[in-house]
Motif scaffolding. Structure first.
Motif, short mmCIF file in Angstrom:
data_model
loop_
_atom_site.label_atom_id
_atom_site.label_comp_id
_atom_site.label_asym_id
_atom_site.label_seq_id
_atom_site.Cartn_x
_atom_site.Cartn_y
_atom_site.Cartn_z
N GLN A 69 -12.35 5.85 -31.42
CA GLN A 69 -13.53 6.49 -32.02
C GLN A 69 -14.52 5.41 -32.44
O GLN A 69 -14.15 4.48 -33.14
CB GLN A 69 -13.12 7.30 -33.25
N TRP A 70 -15.78 5.56 -32.03
CA TRP A 70 -16.81 4.57 -32.39
C TRP A 70 -17.94 5.19 -33.19
O TRP A 70 -18.95 4.54 -33.44
CB TRP A 70 -17.37 3.91 -31.13
N ALA A 71 -17.80 6.48 -33.55
CA ALA A 71 -18.86 7.14 -34.32
C ALA A 71 -18.24 8.16 -35.24
O ALA A 71 -17.13 8.65 -34.99
CB ALA A 71 -19.86 7.82 -33.40
N HIS A 72 -18.97 8.49 -36.31
CA HIS A 72 -18.49 9.51 -37.24
C HIS A 72 -18.21 10.82 -36.52
O HIS A 72 -17.22 11.50 -36.79
CB HIS A 72 -19.54 9.70 -38.34
N TRP B 12 -23.93 11.63 -21.89
CA TRP B 12 -22.59 11.72 -22.50
C TRP B 12 -22.11 10.33 -22.90
O TRP B 12 -22.17 9.40 -22.10
CB TRP B 12 -21.63 12.35 -21.49
N ILE B 13 -21.69 10.19 -24.16
CA ILE B 13 -21.12 8.92 -24.63
C ILE B 13 -19.67 9.20 -25.06
O ILE B 13 -19.43 9.71 -26.16
CB ILE B 13 -21.93 8.31 -25.79
N PRO B 14 -18.70 8.88 -24.18
CA PRO B 14 -17.31 9.24 -24.48
C PRO B 14 -16.81 8.68 -25.82
O PRO B 14 -16.12 9.38 -26.55
CB PRO B 14 -16.51 8.65 -23.31
N ALA B 15 -17.18 7.44 -26.15
CA ALA B 15 -16.68 6.83 -27.38
C ALA B 15 -17.21 7.53 -28.62
O ALA B 15 -16.61 7.43 -29.70
CB ALA B 15 -17.06 5.35 -27.42
N PHE B 16 -18.33 8.24 -28.49
CA PHE B 16 -18.91 8.96 -29.63
C PHE B 16 -18.56 10.46 -29.58
O PHE B 16 -18.85 11.19 -30.51
CB PHE B 16 -20.45 8.85 -29.63
N ARG B 17 -18.02 10.93 -28.45
CA ARG B 17 -17.69 12.35 -28.22
C ARG B 17 -18.92 13.25 -28.33
O ARG B 17 -18.84 14.36 -28.87
CB ARG B 17 -16.64 12.87 -29.22
N VAL B 18 -20.07 12.76 -27.89
CA VAL B 18 -21.26 13.61 -27.93
C VAL B 18 -21.82 13.74 -26.51
O VAL B 18 -21.70 12.83 -25.70
CB VAL B 18 -22.35 13.06 -28.87
N LYS B 19 -22.44 14.89 -26.23
CA LYS B 19 -22.97 15.14 -24.90
C LYS B 19 -24.04 16.21 -24.97
O LYS B 19 -23.90 17.18 -25.71
CB LYS B 19 -21.83 15.62 -23.99
N ILE B 20 -25.13 16.01 -24.23
CA ILE B 20 -26.13 17.07 -24.13
C ILE B 20 -26.86 16.94 -22.79
O ILE B 20 -26.97 15.83 -22.24
CB ILE B 20 -27.12 17.03 -25.32
#
Ligand SMILES: [Cu+2]
Length: 248
Positions: free
Chosen positions: A36-39, A176-184
Motif C-alpha cells: 500500500q502506497w496511499a491512504h 489506474w494506479i495499482p499501488a494506490f488502489r484507485v482507478k477512473i
C-alpha cells in the motif's frame, strides 16, 4: 434415523470446517495484495478483507451442503435410481433464520464498507494540489499547477491530497494506479476527478505497482500504456516542480 442424521451433521460440519479453513488461509494467510502506497489503498484493502472474511463461511457452508447431499443421496444400485426420496417439507425456522441472517449481513455491508468506505475514499472535494492528466493512445501527459509538464512520468508529493483532472484526446482509457488502489475512466470531451493521498516516498524502482496503467483496452499499445509514479517528500516535490517550470 436419528443416527443417520447425526452422521449427516458430522459430515457437513467437517466439510464446512475444512472449506472455511482453506478459504481463510487463501485470503489471509497468503500475501495476496500488493504493498500500500496511499491512504486509499488501506481503505480498499480493509473492505476487501472484510467482504472476503464474511463470505468465506457462507460460501463454504453452501459448498458443504452440496457435497454432503452428493455423498449422502448417491444411488448405489448399478448407478440407476430405484425410487424417489421422500418429499421435503419447508423448514420454516431455517428459512426465517437464513433470510434474517443474510438480510442483516447485506444491510451491514451496504453501510460499511458501502457508504462509509465511499465517504472515506471521496471525502470532501478539497485538495492540496491539482494535477491534470491527458491520455492519448498510448501515452500520458501530465500538467502541474505552475505550468510544469511531464510526459509519461508522474511526480507527486507525499502526504498531500491530490486531485487528478483526467481526460482523453481520442477514446476511453482508464487511469489506474495499482499501488494506490484507485482507478477512473479517462473519457474524451469530459473531465473526471480522482482523489488520492500517497502516504510514503517511493518510486517505480521500489515497486512496479507504483505506475499509472491504462486499464481499458485501447488498441495495440494498451499494455505498454503505463507511466512510472514517483512520490517525493513535499519539499523535494516543490523544488522539482519549480525547476521544471523554469526550464520550460
Ligand atoms: Cu488502454
Amino acid at each position: 434415523m436419528e443416527q443417520q442424521r447425526r452422521k449427516d451433521w458430522i459430515l457437513f460440519g467437517s466439510l464446512w470446517a475444512v472449506f472455511s479453513t482453506v478459504g481463510f488461509y487463501l485470503v489471509l494467510g497468503i500475501d495476496l495484495l500488493p504493498s500500500q502506497w496511499a491512504h486509499e489503498a488501506e481503505v480498499v484493502d480493509d473492505a476487501y478483507i472484510l467482504l472476503m472474511g464474511l463470505s468465506i463461511p457462507i460460501f463454504a457452508g453452501i459448498a458443504a451442503v452440496l457435497l454432503t447431499s452428493l455423498i449422502r443421496f448417491r444411488v448405489k444400485v448399478d448407478g440407476i435410481p430405484t425410487e424417489d426420496g421422500p418429499p421435503v417439507q419447508t423448514n420454516r425456522n431455517f428459512v426465517r433464520l437464513w433470510v434474517a441472517a443474510t438480510l442483516s449481513l447485506a444491510l451491514m455491508i451496504t453501510v460499511n464498507p458501502g457508504f462509509i468506505g465511499i465517504a472515506e475514499l471521496r471525502g470532501e472535494p478539497s485538495a492540496d494540489i491539482v494535477v491534470e492528466v491527458q491520455s492519448q493512445r498510448w501515452s500520458w501527459k501530465v500538467n502541474y499547477e505552475n505550468g510544469a509538464e511531464t510526459f509519461n512520468q508522474l511526480y507527486l508529493p507525499a502526504n498531500k491530497r491530490v486531485r487528478f483532472d483526467i481526460t482523453s484526446l481520442d477514446l476511453v482509457h482508464s487511469f489506474w494506479i495499482p499501488a494506490f488502489r484507485v482507478k477512473i475512466d479517462a473519457v474524451p470531451g469530459r473531465v473526471t476527478h480522482l482523489y488520492v493521498t500517497p502516504d510514503r516516498v517511493g518510486s517505480f524502482e521500489d515497486d512496479f505497482n507504483l505506475r499509472v496503467q491504462c486499464a481499458e483496452i485501447c488498441g495495440l499499445g494498451h499494455a505498454q500504456m503505463a507511466m512510472p509514479v514517483s512520490v517525493l517528500a513535499p519539499t523535494d516535490f516543490d523544488a522539482w516542480v519549480s525547476d521544471l517550470a523554469e526550464g520550460a
